[in-house]
Design a protein around this motif. Structure first.
Motif, PDB file in Angstrom:
ATOM      1  N   SER A 121      27.564 -15.916 -37.179  1.00  0.00           N
ATOM      2  CA  SER A 121      27.565 -16.053 -35.716  1.00  0.00           C
ATOM      3  C   SER A 121      28.365 -14.947 -35.028  1.00  0.00           C
ATOM      4  O   SER A 121      28.197 -14.704 -33.842  1.00  0.00           O
ATOM      5  CB  SER A 121      28.120 -17.420 -35.312  1.00  0.00           C
ATOM      6  N   ASP A 122      29.243 -14.272 -35.787  1.00  0.00           N
ATOM      7  CA  ASP A 122      30.067 -13.205 -35.210  1.00  0.00           C
ATOM      8  C   ASP A 122      29.408 -11.833 -35.298  1.00  0.00           C
ATOM      9  O   ASP A 122      29.931 -10.861 -34.744  1.00  0.00           O
ATOM     10  CB  ASP A 122      31.432 -13.138 -35.916  1.00  0.00           C
ATOM     11  N   LEU A 123      28.288 -11.733 -36.010  1.00  0.00           N
ATOM     12  CA  LEU A 123      27.630 -10.440 -36.183  1.00  0.00           C
ATOM     13  C   LEU A 123      27.105  -9.947 -34.836  1.00  0.00           C
ATOM     14  O   LEU A 123      26.350 -10.640 -34.154  1.00  0.00           O
ATOM     15  CB  LEU A 123      26.484 -10.569 -37.185  1.00  0.00           C
ATOM     16  N   SER A 124      27.547  -8.748 -34.446  1.00  0.00           N
ATOM     17  CA  SER A 124      27.145  -8.203 -33.150  1.00  0.00           C
ATOM     18  C   SER A 124      27.262  -6.689 -33.206  1.00  0.00           C
ATOM     19  O   SER A 124      27.654  -6.108 -34.219  1.00  0.00           O
ATOM     20  CB  SER A 124      28.048  -8.753 -32.038  1.00  0.00           C
ATOM     21  N   TYR A 125      26.963  -6.060 -32.067  1.00  0.00           N
ATOM     22  CA  TYR A 125      27.044  -4.604 -32.006  1.00  0.00           C
ATOM     23  C   TYR A 125      28.488  -4.109 -31.992  1.00  0.00           C
ATOM     24  O   TYR A 125      28.742  -2.923 -32.140  1.00  0.00           O
ATOM     25  CB  TYR A 125      26.273  -4.077 -30.788  1.00  0.00           C
ATOM     26  N   SER A 126      29.437  -5.025 -31.835  1.00  0.00           N
ATOM     27  CA  SER A 126      30.848  -4.630 -31.911  1.00  0.00           C
ATOM     28  C   SER A 126      31.411  -4.826 -33.326  1.00  0.00           C
ATOM     29  O   SER A 126      32.568  -4.507 -33.577  1.00  0.00           O
ATOM     30  CB  SER A 126      31.680  -5.426 -30.896  1.00  0.00           C
ATOM     31  N   THR A 127      30.582  -5.333 -34.254  1.00  0.00           N
ATOM     32  CA  THR A 127      31.008  -5.473 -35.644  1.00  0.00           C
ATOM     33  C   THR A 127      31.297  -4.089 -36.215  1.00  0.00           C
ATOM     34  O   THR A 127      30.601  -3.120 -35.890  1.00  0.00           O
ATOM     35  CB  THR A 127      29.909  -6.162 -36.485  1.00  0.00           C
ATOM     36  N   LYS A 128      32.329  -3.990 -37.043  1.00  0.00           N
ATOM     37  CA  LYS A 128      32.714  -2.699 -37.619  1.00  0.00           C
ATOM     38  C   LYS A 128      31.533  -2.037 -38.326  1.00  0.00           C
ATOM     39  O   LYS A 128      30.764  -2.684 -39.031  1.00  0.00           O
ATOM     40  CB  LYS A 128      33.852  -2.879 -38.620  1.00  0.00           C
ATOM     41  N   THR A 129      31.439  -0.729 -38.155  1.00  0.00           N
ATOM     42  CA  THR A 129      30.365   0.048 -38.764  1.00  0.00           C
ATOM     43  C   THR A 129      30.335  -0.130 -40.271  1.00  0.00           C
ATOM     44  O   THR A 129      29.256  -0.195 -40.880  1.00  0.00           O
ATOM     45  CB  THR A 129      30.546   1.547 -38.421  1.00  0.00           C
ATOM     46  N   GLU A 130      31.516  -0.224 -40.887  1.00  0.00           N
ATOM     47  CA  GLU A 130      31.589  -0.366 -42.347  1.00  0.00           C
ATOM     48  C   GLU A 130      30.920  -1.667 -42.797  1.00  0.00           C
ATOM     49  O   GLU A 130      30.250  -1.705 -43.839  1.00  0.00           O
ATOM     50  CB  GLU A 130      33.040  -0.352 -42.841  1.00  0.00           C
ATOM     51  N   ILE A 131      31.099  -2.732 -42.022  1.00  0.00           N
ATOM     52  CA  ILE A 131      30.485  -4.017 -42.381  1.00  0.00           C
ATOM     53  C   ILE A 131      28.968  -3.928 -42.220  1.00  0.00           C
ATOM     54  O   ILE A 131      28.211  -4.385 -43.082  1.00  0.00           O
ATOM     55  CB  ILE A 131      31.065  -5.171 -41.537  1.00  0.00           C
ATOM     56  N   LEU A 132      28.516  -3.330 -41.119  1.00  0.00           N
ATOM     57  CA  LEU A 132      27.076  -3.188 -40.902  1.00  0.00           C
ATOM     58  C   LEU A 132      26.437  -2.372 -42.028  1.00  0.00           C
ATOM     59  O   LEU A 132      25.365  -2.715 -42.533  1.00  0.00           O
ATOM     60  CB  LEU A 132      26.796  -2.537 -39.543  1.00  0.00           C
ATOM     61  N   GLN A 133      27.122  -1.292 -42.444  1.00  0.00           N
ATOM     62  CA  GLN A 133      26.602  -0.477 -43.542  1.00  0.00           C
ATOM     63  C   GLN A 133      26.596  -1.271 -44.851  1.00  0.00           C
ATOM     64  O   GLN A 133      25.657  -1.185 -45.646  1.00  0.00           O
ATOM     65  CB  GLN A 133      27.431   0.802 -43.710  1.00  0.00           C
TER      66      GLN A 133
END
Length: 198
Positions: A121-133
Motif C-alpha cells: 500500500s506504500d508503493l508510490s512514485y516517492s518510493t526510493k529508486t533502489e526499491i523500485l529497481q
C-alpha cells in the motif's frame, strides 16, 4: 487501451500471445517480446555510461582507474545480455512498475514485498529508486525462472522456487500484456538509430 502505432515483429508476437488460449504458450510469446527488445535497453544503458565516462576524460589525463571503469562498463553490458539479466534490462527502461505492480499475482506481490521489506500500500512514485529497481529485478527473476520451468522438460528441471505458480499464470500474463505493450511503445518512441528496425 489505445492502438499501438506501427506494425512490428514485436506486435506480431503480442498478437499471438493475445490469441493463445494456452497460458504457457501465451507466456512464452510475451517472454519472446522481452528477449526481442532487451538488447536495445542494455545497449542504450551501456552507451550512456560510456559517453559520460569519455566526456569526463576530456578534462584530464586518463588514469588506470579510468581505463578500468571503461572495461567495467563493457563487462556490465555483456552481463546484461545474459539470459538471466534480459528481463531486468528492458523492464527497467520501459515500464512503470508503480502502475503495473498491482497487476501481478497476489502471491508474487506478497513474496516481493516480504523479501524487499515494503508494504504494498506504500508503493508510490516517492518510493526510493533502489526499491523500485529491486522490485523490477525480482520480477525479472520470476519471469526468467517461470520461462525455464515451462521450456525445460519437467523430468530434468530443478526448481529455484522463484517461478510463478501454474494457477497464477493467467494473472501473470495479464501483467505481461500491459508490460509488453509498454515495451513495444517504448521502442517506437526511440530515435531511429537506437530502435529495432521494423
Amino acid at each position: 487501451f489505445a492502438l499501438l502505432p506501427v506494425f512490428s515483429d514485436g506486435m506480431d508476437l503480442y498478437r499471438k500471445a493475445l490469441n493463445s488460449t494456452d497460458q504457457e504458450i501465451c507466456f512464452l510469446y510475451f517472454y519472446k517480446i522481452i528477449e526481442y527488445y532487451s538488447p536495445i535497453a542494455a545497449r542504450i544503458t551501456a552507451y550512456e555510461s560510456l559517453a559520460r565516462k569519455l566526456e569526463s576524460l576530456k578534462y584530464k589525463n586518463p588514469t588506470n582507474k579510468d581505463l578500468s571503469d571503461i572495461v567495467s562498463i563493457t563487462d556490465k553490458f555483456r552481463v546484461s545480455l545474459s539470459d538471466k539479466e534480459l528481463a531486468q534490462s528492458i523492464l527497467a527502461s520501459s515500464i512503470d512498475i508503480v502502475e503495473l505492480f498491482p497487476k501481478l499475482p497476489e502471491e508474487i506481490k506478497k513474496r516481493i514485498s516480504k523479501a524487499l521489506h515494503f508494504n504494498q500500500s506504500d508503493l508510490s512514485y516517492s518510493t526510493k529508486t533502489e526499491i523500485l529497481q529491486s522490485i523490477i529485478n525480482y520480477v525479472g527473476n520470476i519471469l526468467y525462472s517461470t520461462r525455464n520451468s515451462i521450456v525445460h522438460a519437467k523430468s530434468n528441471y530443478k526448481s529455484d522456487s522463484n517461478e510463478c505458480k501454474p494457477s497464477d499464470l493467467f494473472t501473470l500474463n495479464e501483467f505481461l500484456k500491459d508490460a509488453c505493450y509498454s515495451i513495444i511503445s517504448w521502442n517506437c518512441k526511440l530515435s531511429d538509430h537506437l530502435k529495432i528496425a521494423e
